[in-house]
Design a protein around this motif. Structure first.
Motif, PDB file in Angstrom:
ATOM      1  N   GLU A 163       0.826  -1.202   0.000  1.00 47.22           N
ATOM      2  CA  GLU A 163       0.000   0.000   0.000  1.00 47.22           C
ATOM      3  C   GLU A 163       0.863   1.256   0.000  1.00 47.22           C
ATOM      4  O   GLU A 163       2.063   1.212   0.266  1.00 47.22           O
ATOM      5  N   ASN A 164       0.208   2.398  -0.319  1.00 47.52           N
ATOM      6  CA  ASN A 164       0.861   3.716  -0.315  1.00 47.52           C
ATOM      7  C   ASN A 164       2.121   3.709  -1.185  1.00 47.52           C
ATOM      8  O   ASN A 164       3.187   4.201  -0.787  1.00 47.52           O
ATOM      9  N   SER A 216      -1.691   0.908  -4.705  1.00 47.16           N
ATOM     10  CA  SER A 216      -1.479  -0.356  -4.004  1.00 47.16           C
ATOM     11  C   SER A 216      -1.558  -1.508  -5.009  1.00 47.16           C
ATOM     12  O   SER A 216      -2.313  -1.441  -5.988  1.00 47.16           O
ATOM     13  N   ASP A 235      -4.777  -3.034  -6.952  1.00 49.19           N
ATOM     14  CA  ASP A 235      -5.981  -2.708  -6.178  1.00 49.19           C
ATOM     15  C   ASP A 235      -6.447  -1.286  -6.458  1.00 49.19           C
ATOM     16  O   ASP A 235      -7.645  -1.033  -6.615  1.00 49.19           O
TER      17      ASP A 235
END
Length: 503
Positions: A163-164, A216, A235
């Protein structure tokens, strides 16, 4: 260009060659003021190239040296059936620390150029041309960097949600035609000052960029390949991307210098000044017809201090016939192996990405790529006779998040032995944004110059993260010193006179 998976070998500043008083045109890329009061009446560059790469992520870990790879002299067991040296990505040694990664590479193909002095070298002018290429990646999160360098094969990359994620990648290739003008502002015997400026017409031939934010993804086994391959499940992604059609650099036209026909165009500038301290100026003066003159063939300084700002400017890419771009926010998308096979050039890659993300119609291009602006400063110390020591500092002036190119920051100290027909030097440098200590070796013999700022890297000592290499062919007509009014034989510097002169 020398290409290794994950690497491109280029250089930028040539401390082993460009600081010499006989560098000629090659010194102008450090400071345009060197065009005046040169040791040449005329200097011509026939051809040359420089190469550099630096990063904070992977080290070179091949069982053969970069020199062996370049010269194709690696052991036959590392070659394929066609006799080519293979370079699997396992030769790249990762540094995994969770920090953002960067990559800086730059290329410079130096094309025919000429420099000459006027008005007893009080004024100098030059016309130069070169092709340049930069790849800059910055603020790339580690998982994205690993996918780029190692693909999706490492098992520890799989089945984890990253993520991020973010990163910036900029690729730029352009032609440069430049005019340099410099002159002497002050010459009061012991102090000397000259200044110069370069104006550059820039033709953008290629550009590509990818800017990812707040995204992500995960790497998953691909069941359609019986889990022998993997795919990237996205995602969420916020991304801007652009690329240049191959025709942008395959169909270069001279008329592009004057029109808006190329993929991109712009202007650039360099400015600089050189100050010399000449405490022993009387050693280099003579009288001719009652007039006091200085020997134009000699370097007269004890200390030479130079400062410059280089590559100030931008290239504006806005021709939709060559440049295509997109900006999109997508969720639940996939990058699969089958969708990126047999691509038709740069546009084929763009279309594959755009199809995978369902980006829709391309946007009209209209963006500016900044040049790799840098502050450059050097101090040259004349120890004695032909021995000099130079200190060079180059500081990149472009922020990490800027749109465009970035220079490499370097600090070096270079002792050299300098003669108008030959020279050699040993650069001791901190390369790669001051992260990589290096020792180099450079030399010039007549018109040929060659060198590296990182000899240990070329010989594969210490698993390096930075490489450099440069070479070229250039020559000039030297300025002549004073001649005696009464000719003597043998000449003063003759070996016959030395034999019979009483010591």
């Amino acid at each position: 260009m020398i290409v290794v998976p994950g690497w491109q070998v280029w250089a930028q500043h040539l401390p082993g060659i460009a600081m010499s008083n006989y560098a000629g045109i090659n010194a102008l890329y450090h400071n345009p003021a060197f065009v005046a009061d040169s040791r040449y009446n005329v200097h011509v560059n026939v051809a040359g190239a420089q190469m550099y790469v630096g990063n904070n992520y992977v080290k070179y870990g091949a069982p053969f040296s970069m020199f062996a790879y370049i010269t194709d002299s690696a052991n036959d067991k590392y070659k394929n059936s066609r006799g080519q040296v293979e370079f699997p990505r396992t030769y790249l040694i990762e540094k995994l620390n969770g920090k953002p990664k960067y990559l800086n590479t730059g290329g410079d193909l130096r094309l025919p150029s000429i420099m000459f002095n006027l008005f007893h070298s009080r004024v100098g002018i030059a016309f130069s041309s070169r092709g340049r290429f930069f790849v800059n990646a910055s603020e790339v999160t580690e998982p994205i960097a690993r996918v780029i360098a190692k693909t999706t094969r490492p098992r520890d990359l799989r089945n984890t949600l990253y993520e991020n994620q973010s990163g910036r990648l900029h690729m730029n290739g352009f032609g440069e035609v430049a005019f340099t003008l410099g002159g002497v502002l002050m010459n009061n015997e012991t102090q000397f000052l000259k200044v110069g400026a370069t104006v550059k017409r820039l033709i953008g031939l290629y550009t590509a960029h990818v800017i990812i934010d707040q995204s992500s993804f995960r790497v998953l086994p691909d069941q359609t390949w019986d889990n022998r391959k993997q795919y990237i499940s996205v995602d969420e992604i916020h991304v801007k991307y652009a690329i240049t059609r191959d025709a942008g650099y395959e169909n270069v036209q001279p008329a592009w210098l004057l029109s808006n026909g190329p993929p991109g165009s712009g202007w650039g500038f360099d400015i600089g000044a050189v100050y010399e301290i000449r405490p022993d100026i009387q050693k280099f003066t003579y009288r001719e017809k009652g007039e006091r003159k200085q020997d134009p063939s000699k370097n007269k300084y004890k200390y030479r201090i130079a400062a410059s700002l280089t590559d100030i400017g931008k290239i504006h890419f806005r021709n939709p016939a060559y440049v295509i771009q997109q900006e999109t926010h997508a969720v639940n998308k996939e990058f699969r192996f089958d969708n990126f096979q047999d691509l038709d050039g740069s546009e084929g890659l763009y279309n594959a990405i755009n199809t995978a993300l369902e980006g829709g119609p391309s946007l009209a291009p209209n963006f500016r790529s900044v040049l790799p602006a840098a502050f450059q400063a050097s101090v040259d110390y004349h120890h004695r006779d032909n021995i000099y020591v130079n200190a060079l500092w180059v500081q990149n002036m472009i922020p990490k998040d800027a749109f465009g190119m970035k220079a490499e920051s370097v600090l070096s100290v270079t002792p050299r032995y300098e003669h108008k027909w030959y020279e050699f030097s040993v650069p001791l440098s901190l390369l790669n944004h001051y992260r990589s200590p290096a020792i180099g070796l450079a030399g010039r013999a007549g018109p040929v110059w060659i060198g590296t700022d990182n000899l240990t890297a070329m010989l594969n000592i210490g698993n390096p993260r930075a490489f450099s290499f440069y070479f070229g062919l250039s020559a000039g007509l030297y300025r002549q010193g004073p001649e005696s009014q009464i000719k003597c034989w043998p000449p003063q510097d003759s070996w016959l006179r030395r034999i019979f002169t009483k010591r």
